[in-house]
Write a protein that holds these residues in place. Structure first.
Motif, PDB file in Angstrom:
ATOM      1  N   THR A 179     -12.214  13.791 -11.651  1.00 36.72           N
ATOM      2  CA  THR A 179     -12.830  13.288 -10.664  1.00 36.72           C
ATOM      3  C   THR A 179     -12.140  12.233 -10.087  1.00 36.72           C
ATOM      4  N   TYR A 180     -11.652  12.276  -8.636  1.00 33.85           N
ATOM      5  CA  TYR A 180     -10.575  11.449  -8.089  1.00 33.85           C
ATOM      6  C   TYR A 180     -11.412  10.084  -7.339  1.00 33.85           C
ATOM      7  N   GLU A 181     -10.743   9.170  -7.354  1.00 30.94           N
ATOM      8  CA  GLU A 181     -11.216   8.079  -6.628  1.00 30.94           C
ATOM      9  C   GLU A 181     -10.514   8.092  -5.343  1.00 30.94           C
ATOM     10  N   ASN A 182     -11.176   7.073  -4.334  1.00 27.41           N
ATOM     11  CA  ASN A 182     -10.486   6.947  -3.080  1.00 27.41           C
ATOM     12  C   ASN A 182      -9.164   6.327  -3.264  1.00 27.41           C
ATOM     13  N   GLY A 183      -7.950   6.981  -2.403  1.00 27.26           N
ATOM     14  CA  GLY A 183      -6.739   6.474  -2.924  1.00 27.26           C
ATOM     15  C   GLY A 183      -6.270   4.949  -2.775  1.00 27.26           C
ATOM     16  N   VAL A 205       0.916  -1.318   0.055  1.00 27.02           N
ATOM     17  CA  VAL A 205       0.112   0.083  -0.088  1.00 27.02           C
ATOM     18  C   VAL A 205       0.774   1.343  -0.130  1.00 27.02           C
ATOM     19  N   HIS A 206       0.469   1.861  -0.834  1.00 29.51           N
ATOM     20  CA  HIS A 206       1.210   3.325  -1.183  1.00 29.51           C
ATOM     21  C   HIS A 206       0.240   4.340  -1.382  1.00 29.51           C
ATOM     22  N   ASP A 207      -0.756   4.316  -0.445  1.00 33.39           N
ATOM     23  CA  ASP A 207      -2.164   5.079  -0.861  1.00 33.39           C
ATOM     24  C   ASP A 207      -1.855   6.589  -0.918  1.00 33.39           C
ATOM     25  N   LYS A 208      -1.191   7.351  -0.259  1.00 28.59           N
ATOM     26  CA  LYS A 208      -1.093   8.683  -0.318  1.00 28.59           C
ATOM     27  C   LYS A 208      -0.715   9.121  -1.695  1.00 28.59           C
ATOM     28  N   LEU A 209       0.214   8.473  -2.397  1.00 32.65           N
ATOM     29  CA  LEU A 209       0.448   8.886  -3.714  1.00 32.65           C
ATOM     30  C   LEU A 209      -0.678   9.005  -4.675  1.00 32.65           C
ATOM     31  N   PHE A 210      -1.971   8.213  -4.300  1.00 32.19           N
ATOM     32  CA  PHE A 210      -3.076   8.184  -5.079  1.00 32.19           C
ATOM     33  C   PHE A 210      -4.089   9.284  -4.607  1.00 32.19           C
ATOM     34  N   LEU A 211      -3.900  10.136  -3.636  1.00 25.97           N
ATOM     35  CA  LEU A 211      -4.741  11.190  -3.054  1.00 25.97           C
ATOM     36  C   LEU A 211      -4.879  12.262  -4.152  1.00 25.97           C
ATOM     37  N   PRO A 212      -5.984  13.002  -4.261  1.00 25.37           N
ATOM     38  CA  PRO A 212      -6.030  14.069  -5.213  1.00 25.37           C
ATOM     39  C   PRO A 212      -5.031  15.174  -5.141  1.00 25.37           C
ATOM     40  N   GLY A 213      -4.624  15.519  -3.666  1.00 21.90           N
ATOM     41  CA  GLY A 213      -3.657  16.590  -3.566  1.00 21.90           C
ATOM     42  C   GLY A 213      -2.391  16.206  -4.240  1.00 21.90           C
ATOM     43  N   LEU A 214      -1.764  14.990  -4.045  1.00 22.16           N
ATOM     44  CA  LEU A 214      -0.399  14.633  -4.486  1.00 22.16           C
ATOM     45  C   LEU A 214      -0.513  14.414  -5.727  1.00 22.16           C
ATOM     46  N   LEU A 215      -1.672  14.058  -6.500  1.00 18.65           N
ATOM     47  CA  LEU A 215      -1.610  13.938  -7.853  1.00 18.65           C
ATOM     48  C   LEU A 215      -1.614  15.239  -8.537  1.00 18.65           C
TER      49      LEU A 215
END
Length: 383
Positions: free
Chosen positions: A327-331, A139-149
């Motif tokens: 539109t961003y998905e859940n990370g 799991v590297h979830d924070k890289l998939f958050l809208p802000g970090l994208l």
């Protein structure tokens, strides 16, 4: 390629992260949307089975979500060829043995972080998985958050010019559990059970820094147990043996300095629970989990230091929110889809056990730095 279904073992599915983020916000939505779409237009559907120690909790979760399959017998389902994918959401102290079982059974693996409690164990898992030829993901979830994208896009566009420094603030006030119930489980504050801010968050900071800014060269860290006693879920007072705050400076190979403050003992005075300020020669950004604001060189105010009079300038007014039509998905869900797609298509997956091992390595180096009171060099190597 025809549509197909992958059976997935969800071990620890009734735990806090396993249930909320992985089952409810990732697996079930993927099933409801008809699976994961591949590059050729075909789809991969998921067939989950819940695994845990408490049958009553498994039964409750199963019935709540339409009668999902479940079992308390991990060994039996690991032996079942209908479930080629193993996902691990256990507490860190229980993870290594379960991952070894899954590797021995030839299962592909997707797991929560940290990969292991020790770097030695993490390296062993990498070697075992590579020898068995199983595909791994961490799991590297924070890289998939809208802000970090949004931040990734700014970096790729050259918005910052040369990035000079990154300053990160993470955390919030976790109640001690006496007059108000704590919002985090007590094991997080017990070193003997795998708790600790450094072991919890440095693996996150490792992949965020690697994925966005560059390779870490040195680490200097301070580990603090600022609240020595807390109250557990049963109302019993216990001694906190793990650090609840960590303050670190990471030097990157490309010259960028990253400062990270991580604390469960801070009252939030910022827009989000996690925020980064990135300063570059051509512009700066303040990025959170969702939002991102920028200030370019041309509109940067000319500040003067004069402590004798109030400063009339409204510095916050000079920042611009980044708009988006996406539109961003859940990370967590987004990374699940990326891993499933990579698994089905046989492509290389960057966030594998080796990446997870580097996160564990950074945590160990953080502890070493805190113990010795000195800057520690990060060794060369893939993991």
């Amino acid at each position: 390629m025809a549509d197909k279904t992958i059976g997935v073992i969800l071990n620890g599915a009734t735990g806090r992260m396993g249930y909320r983020q992985h089952l409810c916000r990732s697996i079930l939505p993927i099933i409801e949307q008809g699976g994961v779409e591949l590059s050729d237009g075909s789809r991969v559907q998921l067939d989950p089975i819940l695994v845990g120690r408490h049958e009553s909790k498994l039964k409750e979760a199963s019935e709540k979500h339409g009668g999902l399959k479940y079992t308390t017998d991990l060994d039996s389902v690991l032996a079942d060829p209908n479930y080629p994918l193993y996902a691990d959401f256990l507490v860190t102290s229980a993870r290594v043995n379960s991952l070894k079982k899954a590797i021995a059974a030839g299962k592909d693996i997707y797991t929560e972080k940290p990969l292991a409690e020790t770097y030695e164990d993490a390296c062993e898992l990498v070697r075992l998985a590579e020898a068995k030829g199983v595909k791994t993901g961490v799991v590297h979830d924070k890289l998939f958050l809208p802000g970090l994208l949004k931040l990734r896009r700014l970096i790729r566009s050259g918005f910052f010019g040369r990035i000079l420094s990154v300053h990160g603030e993470f955390g919030y006030w976790v109640f001690e559990g006496d007059w108000r119930e704590s919002q985090r489980p007590s094991w997080n504050y017990k070193k003997e059970l795998g708790g600790g801010m450094i072991s919890d968050m440095f693996p996150h900071w490792n992949y965020v820094i690697e994925g966005l800014f560059g390779k870490i060269r040195t680490v200097y860290a301070e580990a603090k147990t600022e609240i020595p006693e807390r109250v557990d879920e049963k109302g019993q007072t216990y001694k906190a043996t793990a650090e609840d705050a960590a303050y670190a400076i990471f030097e990157l190979e490309n010259g960028i300095t990253v400062q990270m403050n991580s604390s469960w003992n801070t009252r939030v005075y910022r827009n989000e629970l996690l925020e980064f300020q990135i300063d570059g020669t051509r512009g700066s950004a303040v990025v959170g989990l969702f939002g991102a604001e920028i200030q370019v060189r041309d509109v940067t105010p000319k500040a003067f230091w004069n402590p004798d009079v109030p400063d009339p300038h409204d510095y916050m007014a000079g920042w611009q929110e980044i708009g988006t039509d996406e539109t961003y998905e859940n990370g967590f869900k987004a990374q699940w889809e990326e891993y499933i797609r990579s698994l089905a298509e046989g492509t290389d997956y960057p966030y594998d056990f080796a990446s997870g091992a580097r996160g564990v390595r950074l945590a160990e180096l953080g502890y070493e730095s805190a113990a010795k009171g000195m800057k520690i060099q990060v060794p060369e190597g893939r993991y």
